[in-house]
Write an enzyme that holds these catalytic residues in place. Structure first.
Site, PDB file in Angstrom:
ATOM      1  N   GLU A 141       0.825  -1.199   0.000  1.00  0.00           N
ATOM      2  CA  GLU A 141       0.000   0.000   0.000  1.00  0.00           C
ATOM      3  C   GLU A 141       0.864   1.255   0.000  1.00  0.00           C
ATOM      4  O   GLU A 141       0.530   2.248  -0.654  1.00  0.00           O
ATOM      5  CB  GLU A 141      -0.917  -0.004   1.231  1.00  0.00           C
ATOM      6  CG  GLU A 141      -1.835   1.193   1.315  1.00  0.00           C
ATOM      7  CD  GLU A 141      -2.695   1.204   2.560  1.00  0.00           C
ATOM      8  OE1 GLU A 141      -3.477   2.149   2.741  1.00  0.00           O
ATOM      9  OE2 GLU A 141      -2.575   0.252   3.371  1.00  0.00           O
ATOM     10  N   GLU A 278      -9.963   5.384   0.071  1.00  0.00           N
ATOM     11  CA  GLU A 278      -9.502   4.000  -0.086  1.00  0.00           C
ATOM     12  C   GLU A 278      -9.810   3.645  -1.535  1.00  0.00           C
ATOM     13  O   GLU A 278     -10.960   3.429  -1.912  1.00  0.00           O
ATOM     14  CB  GLU A 278     -10.243   3.074   0.879  1.00  0.00           C
ATOM     15  CG  GLU A 278     -10.048   3.393   2.350  1.00  0.00           C
ATOM     16  CD  GLU A 278      -8.736   2.837   2.915  1.00  0.00           C
ATOM     17  OE1 GLU A 278      -7.968   2.231   2.127  1.00  0.00           O
ATOM     18  OE2 GLU A 278      -8.500   2.996   4.119  1.00  0.00           O
TER      19      GLU A 278
END
Length: 314
Positions: A141, A278
């Protein structure tokens, strides 16, 4: 949820043409056609000293995005000062400050003791930071958020904005979540976006934008930013759908792509409009295929950028 977009002026009704004008135009058409035929017959014989179309080639290269042929507009238009965009049109975000917060840090994995220490988030204590998630193939990420942040920074700078990053892989770890909020506040940012990718279960797909809840406790007071942050989040969600083709999350937000939370220090401590996004679920193979694609990450950056631009222009 309503996604806002550009507005357009109403079309003005056309005035009726006069009969005499119609007759005059009809009389001129044969003459114009005859002149064009004569030009076609002799045009290749020279006069410009170059191959056919060479003179208009410079005009075409000056407008690479135009699909029209070079003869659609005089070459002199490109040299006419009045044809150039005004400063406000060329740089609509001039004077605006945007802070991009790439979630986590590639170095967090080597500094677990540092990122596990507690910091105060206004209402309670929480870990400084986390390592973030990754795809099953190991694409982290932290790498994803930095890549999208760099693309987003380029797009916003092209629109004239002053852009600051909370971190650029230029520090061993962090910063901690409280410091991330302070960076946006100190910059007096007009908008702050924290970029992330989720680590939910397989089958959970789509993006969601996290908005600050109304929190007034301890040193946290989000009440002044709740409204503008929602506006920012709605605009980003709308443009993200349009430019990436991704659907809102199928596991949070009830299909709206918007989620309100009161447990995130980065939001609770912010005094300027701020949201999290997100961009997808790294633990789902279909979402992971998108998140690991450079072409899709460019679309994601464009979607976030367009939402920010829409918010700042009002």
């Amino acid at each position: 949820m309503s996604y806002r977009g550009p507005e357009f002026d109403d079309l003005q009704p056309r005035r009726p043409r006069r009969g005499a004008l119609t007759v005059a135009v009809a009389a001129l058409v044969p003459g114009a056609l005859l002149g064009w035929l004569v030009y076609e017959a002799v045009g290749d014989s020279g006069g410009s000293g170059g191959t056919p179309g060479q003179a208009s080639g410079a005009s075409a290269s000056a407008h690479p995005s135009s699909s029209a042929s070079p003869t659609d507009a005089p070459a002199s238009d490109a040299k006419e000062p009045s044809a150039s965009p005004t400063p406000s049109a060329a740089a609509p975000l001039k004077g605006r400050v945007v802070v991009i917060d790439p979630g986590h840090n590639p170095g967090n994995f080597q500094h677990t003791a540092d990122i596990n220490r507690k910091v105060h988030i206004g209402t309670n204590w929480k870990e400084c930071d986390t390592t973030g998630t990754s795809t099953h193939d190991g694409y982290t990420e932290a790498r994803f958020t930095l890549d999208v942040a760099h693309r987003l920074r380029t797009l916003l700078r092209e629109r004239g904005a002053t852009v600051k990053l909370t971190q650029d892989g230029d520090r061993p770890y962090g910063p901690c979540i409280d410091e991330r909020a302070k960076i946006g506040n100190a910059a007096k940012a007009d908008a702050v976006v924290s970029i992330h990718a989720d680590g939910s279960g397989a089958g959970n797909r789509g993006f969601h934008v996290i908005l600050p809840a109304s929190v007034h406790k301890g040193t946290a007071d989000t009440r002044p930013i709740v409204g503008p942050s929602r506006d920012l989040g709605e605009r980003i969600a709308g443009s993200f759908v349009r430019l990436t083709g991704s659907a809102p999350s199928n596991y949070v937000g009830n299909g709206t792509g918007l989620v309100t939370r009161q447990d995130l220090g980065g939001l609770n401590l912010s005094t300027v409009p701020k949201v999290f996004i997100e961009c997808g679920n790294m633990r789902d193979s279909k979402d992971a295929a998108l998140l690991t694609s450079g072409a899709w990450r460019q679309k994601a950056a464009q979607g976030i950028s367009e939402g920010i631009v829409s918010f700042l222009r009002g």
